[in-house]
Design a protein around this motif. Structure first.
Motif, mmCIF file in Angstrom:
data_model
loop_
_atom_site.group_PDB
_atom_site.id
_atom_site.type_symbol
_atom_site.label_atom_id
_atom_site.label_comp_id
_atom_site.label_asym_id
_atom_site.label_seq_id
_atom_site.Cartn_x
_atom_site.Cartn_y
_atom_site.Cartn_z
ATOM 1 N N ASN A 1 0.819 -1.225 0.000
ATOM 2 C CA ASN A 1 0.000 0.000 0.000
ATOM 3 C C ASN A 1 0.846 1.266 0.000
ATOM 4 O OD1 ASN A 1 -2.512 -1.412 0.111
ATOM 5 N ND2 ASN A 1 -2.119 -1.815 2.288
ATOM 6 N N ILE A 2 1.943 1.224 -0.747
ATOM 7 C CA ILE A 2 2.841 2.374 -0.836
ATOM 8 C C ILE A 2 2.594 3.162 -2.118
ATOM 9 C CG2 ILE A 2 5.281 3.037 -1.055
ATOM 10 C CD1 ILE A 2 5.833 0.550 0.784
ATOM 11 N N LEU A 3 2.421 2.447 -3.227
ATOM 12 C CA LEU A 3 2.145 3.070 -4.512
ATOM 13 C C LEU A 3 1.063 2.280 -5.235
ATOM 14 C CD1 LEU A 3 5.816 3.658 -5.784
ATOM 15 C CD2 LEU A 3 4.297 5.394 -4.813
ATOM 16 N N SER A 4 0.401 2.944 -6.168
ATOM 17 C CA SER A 4 -0.540 2.272 -7.060
ATOM 18 C C SER A 4 -0.073 2.515 -8.494
ATOM 19 C CB SER A 4 -1.954 2.823 -6.871
ATOM 20 O OG SER A 4 -2.052 4.134 -7.430
ATOM 21 N N MET A 5 -0.769 1.922 -9.455
ATOM 22 C CA MET A 5 -0.427 2.147 -10.857
ATOM 23 C C MET A 5 -0.602 3.613 -11.259
ATOM 24 S SD MET A 5 0.784 -0.037 -13.037
ATOM 25 C CE MET A 5 1.417 -1.692 -12.777
ATOM 26 N N ASN A 6 -1.418 4.339 -10.507
ATOM 27 C CA ASN A 6 -1.676 5.747 -10.829
ATOM 28 C C ASN A 6 -0.785 6.712 -10.052
ATOM 29 O OD1 ASN A 6 -3.785 5.105 -12.644
ATOM 30 N ND2 ASN A 6 -5.174 4.810 -10.906
ATOM 31 N N SER A 7 0.091 6.201 -9.186
ATOM 32 C CA SER A 7 0.942 7.084 -8.383
ATOM 33 C C SER A 7 1.937 7.812 -9.281
ATOM 34 C CB SER A 7 1.704 6.268 -7.331
ATOM 35 O OG SER A 7 0.813 5.675 -6.414
ATOM 36 N N VAL A 8 1.969 9.119 -9.158
ATOM 37 C CA VAL A 8 2.784 9.967 -10.034
ATOM 38 C C VAL A 8 4.094 10.324 -9.341
ATOM 39 C CG1 VAL A 8 2.884 12.179 -11.263
ATOM 40 C CG2 VAL A 8 0.734 10.895 -11.172
ATOM 41 N N PHE A 9 5.167 10.240 -10.088
ATOM 42 C CA PHE A 9 6.480 10.667 -9.582
ATOM 43 C C PHE A 9 6.437 12.169 -9.309
ATOM 44 C CE2 PHE A 9 10.894 12.098 -10.323
ATOM 45 C CZ PHE A 9 11.558 11.275 -9.422
ATOM 46 N N TYR B 1 13.253 9.716 -22.335
ATOM 47 C CA TYR B 1 12.133 10.475 -21.769
ATOM 48 C C TYR B 1 10.865 9.615 -21.756
ATOM 49 C CZ TYR B 1 8.537 14.107 -21.393
ATOM 50 O OH TYR B 1 7.451 14.856 -21.013
ATOM 51 N N THR B 2 10.109 9.676 -20.665
ATOM 52 C CA THR B 2 8.817 9.007 -20.572
ATOM 53 C C THR B 2 7.727 10.011 -20.879
ATOM 54 O OG1 THR B 2 9.598 7.402 -18.946
ATOM 55 C CG2 THR B 2 7.230 7.779 -19.056
ATOM 56 N N TYR B 3 6.964 9.757 -21.927
ATOM 57 C CA TYR B 3 5.954 10.704 -22.378
ATOM 58 C C TYR B 3 4.720 10.659 -21.482
ATOM 59 C CZ TYR B 3 8.804 11.231 -26.518
ATOM 60 O OH TYR B 3 9.851 11.492 -27.370
ATOM 61 N N GLY B 4 4.122 11.818 -21.297
ATOM 62 C CA GLY B 4 2.908 11.901 -20.510
ATOM 63 C C GLY B 4 3.200 11.914 -19.025
ATOM 64 N N GLU B 5 2.150 11.713 -18.259
ATOM 65 C CA GLU B 5 2.268 11.711 -16.803
ATOM 66 C C GLU B 5 3.091 10.505 -16.354
ATOM 67 O OE1 GLU B 5 -0.955 12.911 -13.534
ATOM 68 O OE2 GLU B 5 -1.321 10.927 -14.412
ATOM 69 N N LEU B 6 4.107 10.740 -15.521
ATOM 70 C CA LEU B 6 4.996 9.660 -15.089
ATOM 71 C C LEU B 6 4.410 8.943 -13.876
ATOM 72 C CD1 LEU B 6 7.511 8.000 -15.343
ATOM 73 C CD2 LEU B 6 8.814 9.813 -14.196
ATOM 74 N N ASN B 7 3.439 8.052 -14.154
ATOM 75 C CA ASN B 7 2.937 7.160 -13.104
ATOM 76 C C ASN B 7 3.538 5.776 -13.323
ATOM 77 O OD1 ASN B 7 1.496 6.082 -15.276
ATOM 78 N ND2 ASN B 7 -0.397 7.139 -14.724
ATOM 79 N N MET B 8 3.163 4.813 -12.482
ATOM 80 C CA MET B 8 3.766 3.489 -12.570
ATOM 81 C C MET B 8 3.457 2.805 -13.895
ATOM 82 S SD MET B 8 3.479 0.164 -10.047
ATOM 83 C CE MET B 8 3.908 1.048 -8.558
ATOM 84 N N PHE B 9 2.247 3.008 -14.395
ATOM 85 C CA PHE B 9 1.846 2.389 -15.658
ATOM 86 C C PHE B 9 2.751 2.874 -16.798
ATOM 87 C CE2 PHE B 9 -0.716 1.673 -19.423
ATOM 88 C CZ PHE B 9 -1.332 0.450 -19.154
ATOM 89 N N ALA B 10 2.949 4.177 -16.880
ATOM 90 C CA ALA B 10 3.813 4.743 -17.923
ATOM 91 C C ALA B 10 5.260 4.331 -17.714
ATOM 92 C CB ALA B 10 3.687 6.262 -17.937
ATOM 93 N N ALA B 11 5.675 4.274 -16.450
ATOM 94 C CA ALA B 11 7.057 3.890 -16.146
ATOM 95 C C ALA B 11 7.334 2.447 -16.543
ATOM 96 C CB ALA B 11 7.337 4.093 -14.658
ATOM 97 N N MET B 12 6.343 1.554 -16.388
ATOM 98 C CA MET B 12 6.513 0.163 -16.814
ATOM 99 C C MET B 12 6.597 0.098 -18.331
ATOM 100 S SD MET B 12 6.685 -2.894 -15.299
ATOM 101 C CE MET B 12 5.623 -2.923 -13.847
ATOM 102 N N ARG B 13 5.743 0.833 -18.997
ATOM 103 C CA ARG B 13 5.707 0.818 -20.463
ATOM 104 C C ARG B 13 7.037 1.266 -21.057
ATOM 105 N NH1 ARG B 13 1.729 4.825 -21.683
ATOM 106 N NH2 ARG B 13 3.461 6.281 -21.662
ATOM 107 N N SER B 14 7.603 2.337 -20.505
ATOM 108 C CA SER B 14 8.841 2.878 -21.072
ATOM 109 C C SER B 14 10.081 2.428 -20.304
ATOM 110 C CB SER B 14 8.789 4.405 -21.092
ATOM 111 O OG SER B 14 8.635 4.907 -19.775
ATOM 112 N N SER B 15 9.874 1.606 -19.271
ATOM 113 C CA SER B 15 10.969 1.068 -18.448
ATOM 114 C C SER B 15 11.816 2.181 -17.849
ATOM 115 C CB SER B 15 11.842 0.113 -19.274
ATOM 116 O OG SER B 15 12.485 -0.823 -18.442
ATOM 117 N N ASP B 16 11.166 3.023 -17.067
ATOM 118 C CA ASP B 16 11.790 4.205 -16.499
ATOM 119 C C ASP B 16 12.528 3.851 -15.193
ATOM 120 O OD1 ASP B 16 12.040 6.761 -14.968
ATOM 121 O OD2 ASP B 16 11.012 7.556 -16.728
#
Length: 384
Positions: A130-138, A164-179
């Motif tokens: 319960n620390i982060l969710s897929m929507n948690s933004v950096f 660069y990770t495009y769009g809002e840098l949440n966990m979902f985007a970070a997984m997609r672009s491997s941030d």
């Protein structure tokens, strides 16, 4: 066991008396789970795409049963060489110093930094604590793809990412672009105790992996190493002192297709005995759960959803083929300025219970051949 007969034989070759006769005893047969089609494809795909300065491994496994249909390491060797004594000069030129160690089974015995292939499990640890969710933004600013964590505790160079990770840098985007920045931050948010507890108690990361062949044990932290924020951050994206074999890594990924359970890998299907007339099964092996509930159902669902996007719009786009429902995660671990370990793990989520892992070890920026090999192994069996 060999049989024998002790006999008296006349000068004309006639047996006059049998002193003793022992019948031969047939051995047992090990029947493997290997598919000749998959094993052949894996062997020749590695042979075709790997350059002389690259080594690698590939495994194809049934995600539901844990049965391995292909397990290949490159460079390989001709086992016929060992049918007779090998001259020393031949042994040294084939297997000695300066060669690429063809006797090392890289699928089971090579332990390497997993790189970004570990990020789905970092995500699971963050979500289930319960620390982060897929929507948690950096929440911090990133400049030139580098970020320095705030506070006096951070005394190391900035954490960097490859692009660069495009769009809002949440966990979902970070997984997609491997941030890397996001997952380094996630590991620090999880904290040392909870991070190590998850990998040790849920994933059994640095324990022996039960298998029909010896498997080198994975590593989290070297003996004598004192944990710090830099090492914890590095572990969040699969470097630091983390090491894992291709077989252990692909085994952990079976949880995404088995209601969060990790399935026992196996390469033996049965042991049988034949007396020449009838065949008897002495032992047979089937599906067995190795580790239960390594993450929550919710975390698993969300992570698989993000790994779909890795194929559709992320770092595994070369695997995106029409009519194929595949989730994937890629990884690259930089060993030096000139060498890197490149990974791809991909599994079907519909129709086919197949998971593939490919590892390429070699010169930097040349690891994308992993996608060519993976695509071949994801294909269904054809006559060609």
């Amino acid at each position: 066991e060999d049989g024998y007969s002790l006999e008296f034989v006349s000068s004309s070759g006639i047996i006059t008396k049998v002193l003793q006769r022992v019948e031969p005893v047939s051995g047992t047969d090990i029947r493997t789970t290997l598919s000749i089609a998959d094993q052949t494809k894996a062997h020749y795909a590695l042979e075709k795409y790997l350059a002389d300065d690259q080594t690698g491994a590939a495994i194809v496994m049934d995600t539901k049963e844990g049965s391995i249909s292909a397990l290949s390491s490159n460079p390989s060797f001709d086992s016929n060489l060992f049918a007779f004594p090998i001259p020393d000069d031949v042994y040294q030129s084939t297997f000695g110093e300066g060669t690429n160690q063809p006797l090392l089974n890289r699928a089971t015995q090579a332990t390497l930094a997993p790189g970004s292939t570990i990020k789905p499990f970092t995500a699971a640890a963050a979500m289930d604590n319960n620390i982060l969710s897929m929507n948690s933004v950096f929440p911090y600013e990133i400049e030139n793809n580098k970020w320095t964590p705030p506070g006096d505790d951070w005394i190391w160079p900035p954490i960097s990412r490859s692009d660069y990770t495009y769009g809002e840098l949440n966990m979902f985007a970070a997984m997609r672009s491997s941030d890397n920045i996001y997952f380094g931050w996630a590991a620090m948010k999880i904290g040392e105790d909870r991070f190590l507890q998850y990998f040790r108690e849920k994933l059994h990361f640095d324990e022996d992996l039960p298998f029909n062949l010896p498997v080198k044990r994975g590593n989290l932290v070297n003996e004598g190493t004192e944990m710090n924020l830099k090492l914890l951050s590095d572990m969040g994206f699969g470097v630091g002192e983390m090491l894992v074999s291709p077989l252990q890594l692909v085994t952990l990924y079976t949880c995404f297709e088995n209601d969060c359970d990790v399935i026992q890998p196996r390469i033996v299907s049965s042991i049988t005995h034949s007396d020449g007339i009838t065949q008897t099964t002495i032992e047979s092996y089937g599906r067995e759960v190795l580790y239960e509930d390594v993450m929550s159902e919710y975390a698993k669902y969300k992570i698989v959803e993000s790994m779909y996007e890795v194929v559709r719009r992320g770092t595994a786009r070369p695997l995106n083929k029409e009519g194929r429902s595949v989730a994937s995660k890629t990884g690259t671990a930089v060993v030096s300025k000139t060498r890197e370990i490149s990974w791809v793990v991909a599994f079907y989520t519909e129709d086919t219970d197949k998971i593939v892992i490919v590892m390429v070890d070699g010169p930097a920026d040349e690891g994308n051949i992993k996608f060519d090999i993976c695509n071949i192994l994801l294909e269904e069996e054809t006559k060609e």
